[in-house]
Design a protein around this motif. Structure first.
Motif, mmCIF file in Angstrom:
data_model
loop_
_atom_site.group_PDB
_atom_site.id
_atom_site.type_symbol
_atom_site.label_atom_id
_atom_site.label_comp_id
_atom_site.label_asym_id
_atom_site.label_seq_id
_atom_site.Cartn_x
_atom_site.Cartn_y
_atom_site.Cartn_z
ATOM 1 N N SER A 19 23.583 -2.331 -24.640
ATOM 2 C CA SER A 19 23.693 -1.595 -26.299
ATOM 3 C C SER A 19 21.860 -1.698 -26.930
ATOM 4 C CB SER A 19 24.973 -1.710 -27.166
ATOM 5 O OG SER A 19 25.713 -1.507 -26.126
ATOM 6 N N THR A 22 19.724 1.373 -24.814
ATOM 7 C CA THR A 22 19.250 2.202 -25.394
ATOM 8 C C THR A 22 19.373 2.395 -27.074
ATOM 9 O OG1 THR A 22 22.004 2.174 -24.589
ATOM 10 C CG2 THR A 22 21.608 3.651 -26.418
ATOM 11 N N LYS A 23 19.310 1.051 -28.248
ATOM 12 C CA LYS A 23 18.449 1.192 -29.119
ATOM 13 C C LYS A 23 17.234 0.931 -28.998
ATOM 14 C CE LYS A 23 20.363 1.233 -32.351
ATOM 15 N NZ LYS A 23 21.046 3.041 -33.257
ATOM 16 N N LEU A 29 24.913 4.785 -30.206
ATOM 17 C CA LEU A 29 25.677 3.384 -29.317
ATOM 18 C C LEU A 29 26.251 3.916 -28.669
ATOM 19 C CD1 LEU A 29 25.629 0.216 -32.172
ATOM 20 C CD2 LEU A 29 24.172 0.636 -29.230
ATOM 21 N N GLY A 32 25.314 4.581 -24.851
ATOM 22 C CA GLY A 32 25.306 2.586 -24.506
ATOM 23 C C GLY A 32 25.844 2.802 -24.100
ATOM 24 N N TYR A 33 27.895 3.262 -25.260
ATOM 25 C CA TYR A 33 29.231 3.355 -23.793
ATOM 26 C C TYR A 33 29.133 3.750 -23.341
ATOM 27 C CZ TYR A 33 29.689 1.138 -29.199
ATOM 28 O OH TYR A 33 29.648 0.617 -30.495
ATOM 29 N N SER A 36 27.865 2.118 -20.213
ATOM 30 C CA SER A 36 28.258 1.313 -19.760
ATOM 31 C C SER A 36 29.978 1.564 -19.067
ATOM 32 C CB SER A 36 27.789 0.242 -21.041
ATOM 33 O OG SER A 36 27.803 -0.291 -21.793
ATOM 34 N N MET A 268 34.773 1.834 -28.747
ATOM 35 C CA MET A 268 34.061 2.346 -28.015
ATOM 36 C C MET A 268 35.198 1.546 -26.591
ATOM 37 S SD MET A 268 31.929 -2.279 -27.108
ATOM 38 C CE MET A 268 33.905 -2.679 -27.450
#
Length: 562
Positions: A19, A22-23, A29, A32-33, A36, A268
């Motif tokens: 994350s 990603t930011k 996000l 990013g999840y 992940s 998430m």
């Protein structure tokens, strides 16, 4: 087998690391999840394998997500959406679905798969768009209002589709599906009187304690989810209805804010599982179709909205900005595909296919929205075909105004009071149609339009005015105002607003007469009051009475503090 706690803790730490990256690229996000989940999946670290904890959290995340969406589907909000949101929303759904189905068939997908894809790729992410528009201070702008309006229309359509598909996922036939819809409608009709006459009293009682209200809200959501589950629907549909039932409550915003951390935590898990289930071995033949669908969503959807907005009489910029908000797929898209797989209508690899489309469109549309102003300036000339000559935002009366206020807000309220004492020849410009209508009802000349549009500023004849006050804090907007004045060799008094000291100095260098720094002005006023009154309490009381009188005037005209 890894201990469940260690497994979950490892995944959370992985999510944190991804994350952060990603930011750095200014992405939501959600991406990013999902990434992940890909890393934690069987192709890499294999941390998600048979994780019952994540599966339960995933279902709860979807339920919380739809519950909060329901909280924002208040009938009052829907009634304020207006004709444009309804026409643009329904029109975009119809055209995107039809074109998406044709693309699916041309790419060789089966009919049922093409239908699912066409419908799933129609919906845009209300959550992502609201976050991006909020970051740009655009939720109250004209295009922001319209965008949220037709996104709510999409959500309503999604509710109906989820009701149908959730019934199919349970293995029932179409007769049972229609029966479930009838049962759901009857159940909702029974709950409506309860939500109008009984629920407000319950929330008033529970709201006396913040903790009690929180527990009641959670219980209400889970209770209705169970009720709809027993009625033949999924818990997601029950969560949606539970949210809508509470949306009329005066505590809906407070409830929503309290549930967001829970939603973010549990949802998430849903996106992590989505990422972990991506079957890369089966994707080689689907890469090109995924790119084709992504291009259609990133480019085709905005064009559809721009055409509809143009036909409804809006400017090319309003149409362009609103169009960008539908250039990605939604969480609903992924939920719909998951239900299709559960019902046996879709093969498993379609989830990976749609997830890739989601990654590409969410990433692409995020950059498009963040840099929308720069993009518009470069392609503005090509977008003229989407604008009528008599666009409603340009319909301003050509007449001399001594004073012009650009942007009505907390500062604007005081500026209007000053204008009205000096002259009657002033006008207020705002991008919020509700504010414009409210001012007009008060007998104040007001027009709505986009101050970021140089053509609109020229039509307003700002160069012929004596005093211009802009309460809009965006530096680029204020620079544009100064540029329009320079092009017309006009030198009126120009009072602008800025957030940062550096921006204020830059605007002074560009020719501003005075720059308002709201945060600094408040401190400066308090300092002057202390210096003037000292220890004399009567002087503070005099200022207190004057301030209370002004605050009541603000409330009298329904001035809202944002």
């Amino acid at each position: 087998m890894m201990d469940p706690f260690m497994q979950f803790a490892s995944i959370i730490l992985l999510v944190l690391g991804v994350s952060v990256i990603t930011k750095l690229f200014k992405q939501p996000l959600i991406i990013g999840y999902i990434l992940s989940g890909v890393i934690a999946g069987p192709f890499f670290l294999d941390l998600v394998h048979e994780s019952e904890v994540l599966s339960v959290f995933s279902e709860m995340g979807i339920a919380f997500l739809l519950f909060i969406v329901g909280l924002h589907l208040s009938p009052k909000v829907i009634s304020e959406v207006g004709r444009v949101s309804l026409v643009a929303g329904v029109g975009q759904i119809a055209f995107t679905s039809a074109i998406g189905f044709v693309i699916g068939m041309l790419l060789g997908f089966p009919v049922m798969t093409s239908i699912y894809l066409a419908i799933a790729l129609t919906f845009s992410s209300t959550i992502i768009i609201m976050k991006l528009l909020s970051d740009k201070d655009a939720l109250e702008k004209l295009y922001g209002k319209i965008s949220i309006g037709f996104l709510l229309v999409q959500d309503l359509v999604a509710i109906l589709i989820l009701m149908i598909v959730s019934s199919m996922a349970s293995g029932t036939g179409m007769d049972a599906v229609f029966q479930s819809i009838i049962n759901g409608a009857l159940l909702t009709l029974i709950l409506i009187p309860f939500s109008i006459y009984v629920l407000p009293r319950l929330t008033d009682h529970f709201a006396k304690s913040q903790e009690f209200l929180f527990v009641f809200t959670i219980s209400w959501g889970f209770g209705l989810s169970l009720l709809f589950l027993y009625a033949g629907f999924s818990i997601e549909v029950g969560a949606l209805v539970a949210g809508v039932m509470l949306s009329m409550s005066p505590y809906s915003h407070e409830i929503s804010s309290k549930l967001r951390p829970l939603r973010d935590f549990f949802i998430m898990s849903f996106f992590i599982i989505l990422g972990s289930q991506m079957a890369f071995g089966d994707m080689s033949s689907l890469i090109i179709p995924a790119i084709i669908f992504s291009v259609f969503i990133l480019v085709g959807n905005p064009f559809i909205v721009m055409i509809l907005m143009g036909l409804l009489g809006y400017t090319k910029k309003t149409g362009f900005m609103a169009g960008l908000t539908v250039a990605q797929i939604s969480e609903f898209s992924l939920i719909l595909i998951a239900l299709g797989i559960k019902s046996g209508s879709l093969p498993q690899e379609i989830m990976s296919f749609v997830t890739i489309i989601g990654l590409l469109t969410i990433a692409g549309s995020t950059y498009m929205i963040i840099y929308s102003d720069s993009i518009f300036k470069r392609i503005s000339g090509f977008l003229t075909i989407f604008e009528r000559k008599n666009a409603r935002e340009k319909s301003t009366t050509k007449k001399k105004r001594d004073y012009i206020l650009l942007g009505y807000n907390r500062i604007g309220f005081s500026i209007i009071r000053a204008f009205s004492k000096i002259s009657k020849r002033f006008v207020v410009v705002d991008y919020n149609p509700g504010v414009v209508k409210e001012l007009q009802n008060e007998g104040i000349e007001a027009v709505y339009g986009d101050v970021d549009n140089s053509e609109f500023l020229a039509d307003l004849d700002i160069h012929k005015s004596s005093v211009i006050v802009s309460t809009i804090p965006e530096k680029e907007t204020n620079r544009l105002i100064l540029e329009v004045l320079d092009r017309n060799n006009a030198r009126p008094i120009v009072i602008l607003t800025a957030r940062q000291l550096e921006d204020a100095l830059e605007l002074y260098d560009a020719g501003a007469t005075y720059v308002i720094l709201p945060h600094f002005l408040g401190g400066e006023f308090a300092a002057q009051l202390i210096q003037k009154a000292g220890k004399n309490n009567s002087k503070y009381q005099k200022e207190r009475k004057r301030e209370i009188k002004i605050l009541k005037q603000r409330l009298k005209i329904k001035h809202r503090f944002s």
